[in-house]
Scaffold this motif. Structure first.
Motif, PDB file in Angstrom:
ATOM      1  N   TYR A 135       0.829  -1.210   0.000  1.00  0.00           N
ATOM      2  CA  TYR A 135       0.000   0.000   0.000  1.00  0.00           C
ATOM      3  C   TYR A 135       0.863   1.259   0.000  1.00  0.00           C
ATOM      4  N   ALA A 138       2.389   2.010  -3.356  1.00  0.00           N
ATOM      5  CA  ALA A 138       1.430   2.563  -4.315  1.00  0.00           C
ATOM      6  C   ALA A 138       1.104   4.013  -3.973  1.00  0.00           C
ATOM      7  N   ARG A 139       0.900   4.285  -2.694  1.00  0.00           N
ATOM      8  CA  ARG A 139       0.557   5.654  -2.300  1.00  0.00           C
ATOM      9  C   ARG A 139       1.714   6.604  -2.563  1.00  0.00           C
ATOM     10  N   ALA A 141       4.191   6.317  -4.706  1.00  0.00           N
ATOM     11  CA  ALA A 141       4.431   6.484  -6.137  1.00  0.00           C
ATOM     12  C   ALA A 141       3.433   7.455  -6.756  1.00  0.00           C
ATOM     13  N   HIS A 142       2.153   7.309  -6.400  1.00  0.00           N
ATOM     14  CA  HIS A 142       1.157   8.197  -7.001  1.00  0.00           C
ATOM     15  C   HIS A 142       1.252   9.605  -6.438  1.00  0.00           C
ATOM     16  N   VAL A 202       0.688   5.428 -14.706  1.00  0.00           N
ATOM     17  CA  VAL A 202       0.896   5.595 -13.269  1.00  0.00           C
ATOM     18  C   VAL A 202      -0.399   5.282 -12.516  1.00  0.00           C
ATOM     19  N   THR A 203      -1.511   5.775 -13.034  1.00  0.00           N
ATOM     20  CA  THR A 203      -2.794   5.518 -12.373  1.00  0.00           C
ATOM     21  C   THR A 203      -3.094   4.023 -12.302  1.00  0.00           C
ATOM     22  N   ARG A 205      -1.006   1.468 -12.611  1.00  0.00           N
ATOM     23  CA  ARG A 205      -0.017   0.736 -11.817  1.00  0.00           C
ATOM     24  C   ARG A 205      -0.277   0.912 -10.326  1.00  0.00           C
ATOM     25  N   CYS A 206      -0.574   2.127  -9.909  1.00  0.00           N
ATOM     26  CA  CYS A 206      -0.803   2.377  -8.483  1.00  0.00           C
ATOM     27  C   CYS A 206      -2.135   1.787  -8.026  1.00  0.00           C
ATOM     28  N   GLY A 209      -1.466  -1.713  -7.332  1.00  0.00           N
ATOM     29  CA  GLY A 209      -0.778  -1.857  -6.055  1.00  0.00           C
ATOM     30  C   GLY A 209      -1.734  -1.773  -4.876  1.00  0.00           C
ATOM     31  N   LEU A 230      -8.059   6.288  -6.927  1.00  0.00           N
ATOM     32  CA  LEU A 230      -7.416   5.956  -8.189  1.00  0.00           C
ATOM     33  C   LEU A 230      -8.418   5.423  -9.205  1.00  0.00           C
TER      34      LEU A 230
END
Length: 295
Positions: A135, A138-139, A141-142, A202-203, A205-206, A209, A230
């Motif tokens: 988590y 993902a957070r 990275a975005h 990016v959206t 991929r995250c 995640g 997301l």
């Protein structure tokens, strides 16, 4: 050029709704995420409703300071959480190998709007395996992506200046100013396509995640909230609304409850959010500060 209708799908059609739809002619739309991710989102929502609340500090192998860090985050004191996490890692007898301490530090860094520093800690922690690590990855990275396009804070608005820039780029005018902060910038067709493709990648991929984290911990509210946000940006509006509704009862009393209610209102009526996103961003997105004492 990839037009917004194919790059952001329902995000442009439904989230921005009448604010943008009246100004252009739509072309054929397609979702920006795979049908598999859409199905996973629906499954995650059903599982979240049935699952008990999940607390990362209760996980076997969590650092001894995990409960204190989590308590500070729950109390809405991210600075105290960060101080506790930094001190715990600094005191670790196995600094280079203490992956759990670095993961918790990364979570605290995200809560303090420092995603770049969080990503640095996650890189040192190694490949994420736990629900929390997945988590946070993902957070971070975005959030890092959004900060790089003018957003600020630990939980930026549901519709950011960067999102609106991609919408505008898809319509062929004005988006460069929002993305770069300069009014005299012209982007080529290739640059426009790259910007839209990056937003899309990016959206997705995250989102994947966040769903991976929910696979491991179905009752993890933080991961569910991230997935819901997301999903909106990916154009999965129906699934996003269902997940927002499922999360709502568990958001009462949380430090992110205000952000959650803001997002629900913007999802129902994006007019105010779109107007706010139209404001010219700073010349540069917020950059993460370096850690004060830790390697």
């Amino acid at each position: 050029m990839i037009w917004l209708a194919t790059a952001l799908g329902l995000f442009a059609v439904a989230v921005l709704g009448g604010a943008l739809a009246r100004r252009r002619t739509h072309r054929g739309s397609a979702p920006v995420v795979s049908p598999e991710l859409a199905a996973r989102l629906a499954t995650a929502t059903r599982s979240f409703v049935d699952a008990p609340a999940w607390q990362p500090a209760a996980l076997a192998g969590a650092p001894t300071t995990a409960a204190a860090i989590e308590a500070a985050l729950i109390a809405g004191e991210p600075r105290r959480a960060l101080d506790t996490a930094e001190a715990a890692l600094a005191a670790s007898p196995a600094l280079e190998r203490d992956a759990p301490a670095r993961i918790w530090l990364a979570w605290a860094l995200c809560a303090n709007a420092q995603p770049r520093a969080a990503l640095d800690q996650l890189a040192k922690a190694g490949e994420p395996s736990s629900a929390l690590a997945t988590y946070v990855a993902a957070r971070a990275a975005h959030l890092h992506f959004e900060h790089g396009h003018g957003a600020a804070g630990a939980i930026p608005p549901l519709i950011t200046t960067g999102d609106l820039a991609v919408v505008t780029l898809g319509r062929g005018r004005g988006g460069a100013a929002w993305l770069t902060g300069a009014t005299d910038v012209q982007l080529s067709a290739a640059q426009v396509s790259a910007a839209i493709a990056e937003h899309r990648e990016v959206t997705a991929r995250c989102l994947a995640g966040a769903l991976d984290a929910l696979d491991q911990a179905p009752g993890f509210a933080d991961a569910a909230y991230l997935a819901a946000r997301l999903a909106v940006k990916a154009g999965l509006l129906g699934q996003a609304r269902a997940l927002f509704d499922a999360i709502a009862p568990r958001m009462i009393g949380r430090p992110d409850a205000d952000a959650f209610e803001r997002d629900r209102k913007d999802l129902a009526d994006p007019t105010v959010a779109v107007a706010a996103a139209r404001q010219k961003p700073p010349d540069k997105g917020q950059r993460s500060r370096s850690l004060r004492v830790l390697p």
